[in-house]
Design a protein around this motif. Structure first.
Motif, PDB file in Angstrom:
ATOM      1  N   GLU A  30       0.974  -1.253   0.106  1.00 31.10           N
ATOM      2  CA  GLU A  30       0.058   0.097  -0.129  1.00 31.10           C
ATOM      3  C   GLU A  30       1.096   1.143   0.068  1.00 31.10           C
ATOM      4  O   GLU A  30       0.512   2.301  -0.522  1.00 31.10           O
ATOM      5  CB  GLU A  30      -0.942   0.146   1.168  1.00 31.10           C
ATOM      6  N   GLU A  31       1.957   1.297   0.557  1.00 27.95           N
ATOM      7  CA  GLU A  31       2.732   2.255   0.911  1.00 27.95           C
ATOM      8  C   GLU A  31       3.803   2.630  -0.417  1.00 27.95           C
ATOM      9  O   GLU A  31       3.861   3.800  -1.035  1.00 27.95           O
ATOM     10  CB  GLU A  31       3.557   2.235   1.980  1.00 27.95           C
ATOM     11  N   THR A  32       4.200   1.425  -0.990  1.00 27.44           N
ATOM     12  CA  THR A  32       5.132   1.640  -2.218  1.00 27.44           C
ATOM     13  C   THR A  32       4.851   1.267  -3.502  1.00 27.44           C
ATOM     14  O   THR A  32       5.218   1.513  -4.606  1.00 27.44           O
ATOM     15  CB  THR A  32       6.515   0.793  -1.796  1.00 27.44           C
ATOM     16  N   GLY A  33       3.702   0.111  -3.410  1.00 28.32           N
ATOM     17  CA  GLY A  33       3.285  -0.427  -4.823  1.00 28.32           C
ATOM     18  C   GLY A  33       4.077  -1.696  -5.181  1.00 28.32           C
ATOM     19  O   GLY A  33       4.033  -2.145  -6.392  1.00 28.32           O
ATOM     20  N   VAL A  34       4.972  -2.008  -4.454  1.00 31.41           N
ATOM     21  CA  VAL A  34       5.913  -3.225  -4.485  1.00 31.41           C
ATOM     22  C   VAL A  34       5.212  -4.510  -3.959  1.00 31.41           C
ATOM     23  O   VAL A  34       5.003  -4.679  -2.826  1.00 31.41           O
ATOM     24  CB  VAL A  34       7.355  -2.889  -3.805  1.00 31.41           C
ATOM     25  N   LEU A  35       5.249  -5.348  -5.009  1.00 33.42           N
ATOM     26  CA  LEU A  35       4.365  -6.731  -4.876  1.00 33.42           C
ATOM     27  C   LEU A  35       5.342  -7.782  -4.635  1.00 33.42           C
ATOM     28  O   LEU A  35       6.114  -8.088  -5.396  1.00 33.42           O
ATOM     29  CB  LEU A  35       3.467  -6.848  -6.247  1.00 33.42           C
ATOM     30  N   LEU A  36       5.624  -8.142  -3.128  1.00 31.16           N
ATOM     31  CA  LEU A  36       6.744  -8.820  -2.963  1.00 31.16           C
ATOM     32  C   LEU A  36       6.202 -10.209  -2.824  1.00 31.16           C
ATOM     33  O   LEU A  36       7.210 -11.119  -2.657  1.00 31.16           O
ATOM     34  CB  LEU A  36       7.277  -8.444  -1.609  1.00 31.16           C
ATOM     35  N   ASN A  37       5.113 -10.759  -2.945  1.00 33.47           N
ATOM     36  CA  ASN A  37       4.638 -12.122  -2.581  1.00 33.47           C
ATOM     37  C   ASN A  37       3.534 -12.610  -3.576  1.00 33.47           C
ATOM     38  O   ASN A  37       2.623 -11.939  -3.778  1.00 33.47           O
ATOM     39  CB  ASN A  37       4.013 -12.465  -1.286  1.00 33.47           C
ATOM     40  N   TYR A  38       3.827 -13.674  -4.279  1.00 38.89           N
ATOM     41  CA  TYR A  38       2.838 -13.985  -5.182  1.00 38.89           C
ATOM     42  C   TYR A  38       1.538 -14.358  -4.956  1.00 38.89           C
ATOM     43  O   TYR A  38       0.448 -14.368  -5.406  1.00 38.89           O
ATOM     44  CB  TYR A  38       3.258 -15.344  -6.137  1.00 38.89           C
ATOM     45  N   SER A  39       1.466 -14.668  -3.637  1.00 37.96           N
ATOM     46  CA  SER A  39      -0.032 -14.937  -2.823  1.00 37.96           C
ATOM     47  C   SER A  39      -0.557 -13.566  -2.349  1.00 37.96           C
ATOM     48  O   SER A  39      -1.764 -13.755  -1.784  1.00 37.96           O
ATOM     49  CB  SER A  39       0.269 -15.702  -1.556  1.00 37.96           C
ATOM     50  N   LEU A  40       0.133 -12.507  -2.271  1.00 43.43           N
ATOM     51  CA  LEU A  40      -0.704 -11.199  -1.920  1.00 43.43           C
ATOM     52  C   LEU A  40      -1.839 -10.832  -2.836  1.00 43.43           C
ATOM     53  O   LEU A  40      -1.918 -10.796  -3.926  1.00 43.43           O
ATOM     54  CB  LEU A  40       0.506 -10.216  -2.201  1.00 43.43           C
ATOM     55  N   LYS A  41      -2.651 -10.511  -2.035  1.00 45.78           N
ATOM     56  CA  LYS A  41      -4.014 -10.300  -2.760  1.00 45.78           C
ATOM     57  C   LYS A  41      -4.353  -8.798  -2.617  1.00 45.78           C
ATOM     58  O   LYS A  41      -5.415  -8.670  -3.136  1.00 45.78           O
ATOM     59  CB  LYS A  41      -5.350 -10.971  -2.007  1.00 45.78           C
ATOM     60  N   GLY A  42      -3.674  -7.877  -2.067  1.00 44.59           N
ATOM     61  CA  GLY A  42      -3.993  -6.633  -1.817  1.00 44.59           C
ATOM     62  C   GLY A  42      -4.219  -5.949  -3.086  1.00 44.59           C
ATOM     63  O   GLY A  42      -3.523  -5.890  -3.990  1.00 44.59           O
ATOM     64  N   GLY A  43      -5.487  -5.400  -3.217  1.00 42.57           N
ATOM     65  CA  GLY A  43      -5.820  -4.567  -4.381  1.00 42.57           C
ATOM     66  C   GLY A  43      -6.263  -5.375  -5.470  1.00 42.57           C
ATOM     67  O   GLY A  43      -6.497  -4.798  -6.633  1.00 42.57           O
ATOM     68  N   HIS A  44      -6.038  -6.506  -5.590  1.00 41.01           N
ATOM     69  CA  HIS A  44      -6.415  -7.622  -6.566  1.00 41.01           C
ATOM     70  C   HIS A  44      -7.435  -8.751  -6.400  1.00 41.01           C
ATOM     71  O   HIS A  44      -7.304  -9.680  -7.084  1.00 41.01           O
ATOM     72  CB  HIS A  44      -5.073  -7.938  -7.159  1.00 41.01           C
ATOM     73  N   ASN A  45      -8.153  -8.419  -5.343  1.00 42.68           N
ATOM     74  CA  ASN A  45      -9.375  -9.355  -5.087  1.00 42.68           C
ATOM     75  C   ASN A  45     -10.168  -9.755  -6.042  1.00 42.68           C
ATOM     76  O   ASN A  45     -10.523 -10.872  -6.314  1.00 42.68           O
ATOM     77  CB  ASN A  45      -9.852  -8.973  -3.934  1.00 42.68           C
ATOM     78  N   GLU A  46     -10.592  -8.779  -6.855  1.00 41.26           N
ATOM     79  CA  GLU A  46     -11.691  -8.800  -7.950  1.00 41.26           C
ATOM     80  C   GLU A  46     -10.860  -9.829  -9.027  1.00 41.26           C
ATOM     81  O   GLU A  46     -11.640 -10.734  -9.801  1.00 41.26           O
ATOM     82  CB  GLU A  46     -11.847  -7.612  -8.432  1.00 41.26           C
ATOM     83  N   TYR A  47      -9.731  -9.486  -9.230  1.00 39.32           N
ATOM     84  CA  TYR A  47      -9.006 -10.033 -10.318  1.00 39.32           C
ATOM     85  C   TYR A  47      -8.733 -11.681 -10.120  1.00 39.32           C
ATOM     86  O   TYR A  47      -9.159 -12.596 -10.806  1.00 39.32           O
ATOM     87  CB  TYR A  47      -7.668  -9.591 -10.930  1.00 39.32           C
ATOM     88  N   LEU A  48      -8.501 -12.084  -8.765  1.00 39.69           N
ATOM     89  CA  LEU A  48      -8.216 -13.194  -8.605  1.00 39.69           C
ATOM     90  C   LEU A  48      -9.397 -13.908  -8.402  1.00 39.69           C
ATOM     91  O   LEU A  48      -9.582 -15.038  -8.832  1.00 39.69           O
ATOM     92  CB  LEU A  48      -7.701 -13.242  -7.070  1.00 39.69           C
ATOM     93  N   GLU A  49     -10.651 -13.225  -7.910  1.00 35.86           N
ATOM     94  CA  GLU A  49     -11.829 -14.102  -7.656  1.00 35.86           C
ATOM     95  C   GLU A  49     -12.242 -14.580  -8.960  1.00 35.86           C
ATOM     96  O   GLU A  49     -13.041 -15.637  -9.235  1.00 35.86           O
ATOM     97  CB  GLU A  49     -12.931 -13.134  -7.008  1.00 35.86           C
ATOM     98  N   SER A  50     -11.684 -13.646 -10.107  1.00 32.74           N
ATOM     99  CA  SER A  50     -12.583 -14.091 -11.610  1.00 32.74           C
ATOM    100  C   SER A  50     -11.880 -15.233 -12.201  1.00 32.74           C
ATOM    101  O   SER A  50     -12.468 -15.835 -13.046  1.00 32.74           O
ATOM    102  CB  SER A  50     -12.442 -12.762 -12.317  1.00 32.74           C
ATOM    103  N   GLN A  51     -10.928 -15.811 -11.326  1.00 32.79           N
ATOM    104  CA  GLN A  51     -10.120 -16.829 -12.057  1.00 32.79           C
ATOM    105  C   GLN A  51     -10.322 -18.054 -11.319  1.00 32.79           C
ATOM    106  O   GLN A  51      -9.638 -19.125 -11.507  1.00 32.79           O
ATOM    107  CB  GLN A  51      -8.645 -16.584 -12.561  1.00 32.79           C
ATOM    108  N   THR A  52     -10.996 -18.121 -10.015  1.00 33.00           N
ATOM    109  CA  THR A  52     -10.964 -19.251  -9.157  1.00 33.00           C
ATOM    110  C   THR A  52     -12.644 -19.806  -9.290  1.00 33.00           C
ATOM    111  O   THR A  52     -13.284 -19.208  -9.270  1.00 33.00           O
ATOM    112  CB  THR A  52     -10.511 -18.873  -7.793  1.00 33.00           C
TER     113      THR A  52
END
Length: 626
Positions: free
Chosen positions: A525-547
């Motif tokens: 949230e502070e930097t926009g750096v995505l450090l973990n493949y499992s991270l769902k912050g800000g992308h729940n809608e995208y992940l939900e659409s594929q599961t």
């Protein structure tokens, strides 16, 4: 275009070459039994030849599929830096690679087809490799008869050239079909995992080149009904599988290989069911059996008969594996194989007992699959008749259901695969067709490529020591194991200012506990750096659409995706769509019956689970006849 009887005798390639030489068209295709060319607006109509006639058509006289296919062909001459066209073909040129010191050319072929079910067109993308004939390990006759090509890299054109040095062939193990175009222009995405990049690239390119003439949009699908699943559901089903196998006496494992290496390797593994390692003379007709074998060629080279069939002639549920398969896997790979063997044996036990043992199904339904590989082949129905948890298997010819007075909807395109679920409990028999046209639902390109960009950024930008210190200060009262692991990581590298994914992995810091999620989410949230493949912050809608299990009522279509939380961002995940045609209650029943997690090895199945049992029954019947 119309042809004389003489030119009709020419091969497809020679006909195209003759047309291309005379007209130099922007696009050239064979469509609806005719050949069509696309010329620029200022071009004059080509003069009639003795053996070819031309008829001018306006766009209003042409169907959308014809027009779009012609414009796709024209991309090769109008956007040659990114696309090249051959005679009747269009490709994205991905680049050159080397194999055995020879240059090969990696491409993605592009064409359009039409879906009657969805009332729309769909884009057909295939990985293609043009390979020098010198490294093609095929017979001389095959190479001689294959269509030859040559590249004109100055114009970006692919030429059919009988003296050309290239043919369509993937050398080695096909690894050179594995790249697709990333619309963001950054780096290739794996085609074997996803065609998403190439699809979005094609849509953007054709809209840009033909701006003002036409616009192509991807059809949106939305979930009216969705069910998620996770590890708990998968574990529950597999525990039932283990119970089924143990109740049948566990598994006897026997070695019929010329080597003992694979057999001995299995003894070192942890098995989820009861197993007994036995000699060939201890095999019985009741206990499920796993046989370690060699290939037919290996037996023949040793002067022996193939031993496989002698084990399959018994009445026990039998599964086999090659020694070479076992020895090629590490312990992690063998664990996956063991679950697969156990699952297959459980399904075979169902077939032999003619009873659903893994999951309950008590309705009076028939499940029907259709076998017809080629159009000239006779049609065969494979039928599983279910009632009160039991079932019987039958096969029938093309008149089977006509004789019963049951009308089954027919395929509307030969390339469709069609299956049927029939509710026999009603006086008026109800039928639901499940149609697969090879169409996939793909994720939103903008979201996917944004995530990929963030992942690229995280490979060069890590988490700062300052953020980790701040996290430890704010959570000094926490008992979460993440605290000592973070402290240990900081002490191990006292001068390091940034920590990367690999560092967290070595420190065994994942994305599971609330504290771990807080650490990664706050930094994202502070930097926009995505450090973990499992991270769902800000992308729940995208992940939900594929599961999970997905049903779109508007298009009467469903797909079954990955387990919730099991998505890998490096993959542009796509899911094949099935179209449903039948009463609403039966459509919903079909989708609900995909809620099983053993058919596709711990992922939900794409067809109602009784179809797996049906295919196994048909295979056992076939082996019995042989």
């Amino acid at each position: 275009m119309s042809f004389s009887s003489d030119i009709k005798q020419l091969t497809y390639g020679k006909r195209l070459a003759k047309i291309d030489k005379h007209t130099s068209p922007l696009g050239l295709i064979s469509h609806g039994g005719r050949h069509w060319i696309l010329l620029s607006k200022d071009s004059q109509a080509p003069a009639k030849l003795p053996d070819i006639g031309f008829v001018k058509s306006s766009f209003l006289d042409c169907d959308d599929l014809l027009i779009t296919r012609l414009l796709t062909r024209a991309l090769g001459k109008l956007a040659g830096e990114q696309v090249f066209s051959g005679l009747g073909e269009t490709y994205f040129y991905l680049g050159a690679d080397t194999y055995r010191k020879e240059t090969i050319h990696k491409c993605v072929s592009i064409d359009l087809k039409e879906s009657v079910r969805f009332n729309s067109m769909f884009v057909d993308l295939k990985g293609t490799v043009f390979c020098p004939t010198e490294i093609v390990f095929k017979s001389p006759a095959y190479i001689e008869q294959a269509t030859k090509y040559s590249f004109d890299m100055m114009t970006g054109m692919l030429n059919r050239d009988k003296k050309g040095s290239l043919i369509i062939h993937s050398p080695g193990k096909g690894k050179f079909t594995s790249n697709a175009v990333d619309i963001s222009g950054q780096k290739p995405i794996s085609l074997r995992k996803s065609r998403t990049g190439a699809l979005h690239h094609y849509i953007e390119l054709i809209n840009k080149v033909f701006d003002g003439a036409l616009e192509i949009k991807l059809k949106q699908v939305n979930a009216d009904w969705r069910q998620q699943y996770g590890n708990a559901e998968i574990k529950s089903v597999y525990n039932k599988i283990y119970d089924v196998v143990n109740e049948a006496g566990g598994i006897n494992i026997v070695n019929a290989s010329l080597s003992t290496e694979g057999f001995e390797a299995l003894k070192n593994e942890a098995w989820p069911v009861d197993v007994t390692f036995i000699s060939p003379d201890e095999v019985d007709d009741n206990t499920p059996l796993l046989v370690v074998l060699d290939s037919k060629n290996e037996y023949e080279n040793a002067g022996l008969e193939d031993r496989k069939q002698s084990f399959y002639n018994r009445s026990s549920a039998t599964q086999s594996v090659y020694t070479s398969t076992i020895t090629s896997k590490d312990s992690k790979g063998l664990k996956v194989l063991i679950d697969t063997w156990v699952k297959e044996i459980a399904i075979k036990l169902e077939c032999k007992k003619q009873q659903f043992l893994i999951q309950e199904f008590n309705d009076n339904y028939w499940f029907v699959s259709v076998e017809q590989r080629y159009q000239k082949d006779p049609l065969i129905y494979h039928i599983m008749k279910c009632q009160d948890g039991k079932f019987t298997y039958e096969s029938g010819d093309e008149y089977y259901f006509d004789d019963l007075g049951i009308e089954l909807p027919e395929k509307q395109r030969f390339f469709e695969n069609i299956s049927y679920v029939i509710d026999m409990s009603k006086a008026d028999v109800q039928v639901c067709s499940i149609i697969h046209e090879g169409i996939a639902a793909v994720p939103d390109g903008k979201v996917l490529f944004d995530i990929l960009s963030r992942l690229d950024k995280s490979s060069i930008e890590g988490m700062t020591r300052k953020h980790i210190d701040s996290f430890l200060t704010n959570n000094h009262d926490s008992d979460d194991p993440i605290k000592p692991r973070l402290v240990s990581m900081l002490e191990q590298f006292p001068n390091k200012k940034e920590f990367y994914k690999e560092d967290f992995k070595k420190a065994e810091i994942k994305y599971r506990s609330n504290a771990e999620k807080q650490l990664f989410d706050e930094y994202f949230e502070e930097t926009g750096v995505l450090l973990n493949y499992s991270l769902k912050g800000g992308h729940n809608e995208y992940l939900e659409s594929q599961t999970g299990h997905f049903y779109d009522a508007e298009h009467s279509a469903y797909f079954v995706g990955m387990p919730k939380g099991g998505f890998k961002f490096s993959r542009g995940q796509f899911n094949h769509i099935r179209f449903l045609d039948g009463p609403d209650y039966l459509k919903q029943k079909c989708v609900e019956l995909t809620a099983t997690y053993y058919v596709r090895n711990k992922s939900a199945t794409v067809l109602p689970f009784p179809f797996k049992t049906l295919s196994e029954c048909a295979e056992l019947k076939k082996n019995y006849k042989n």
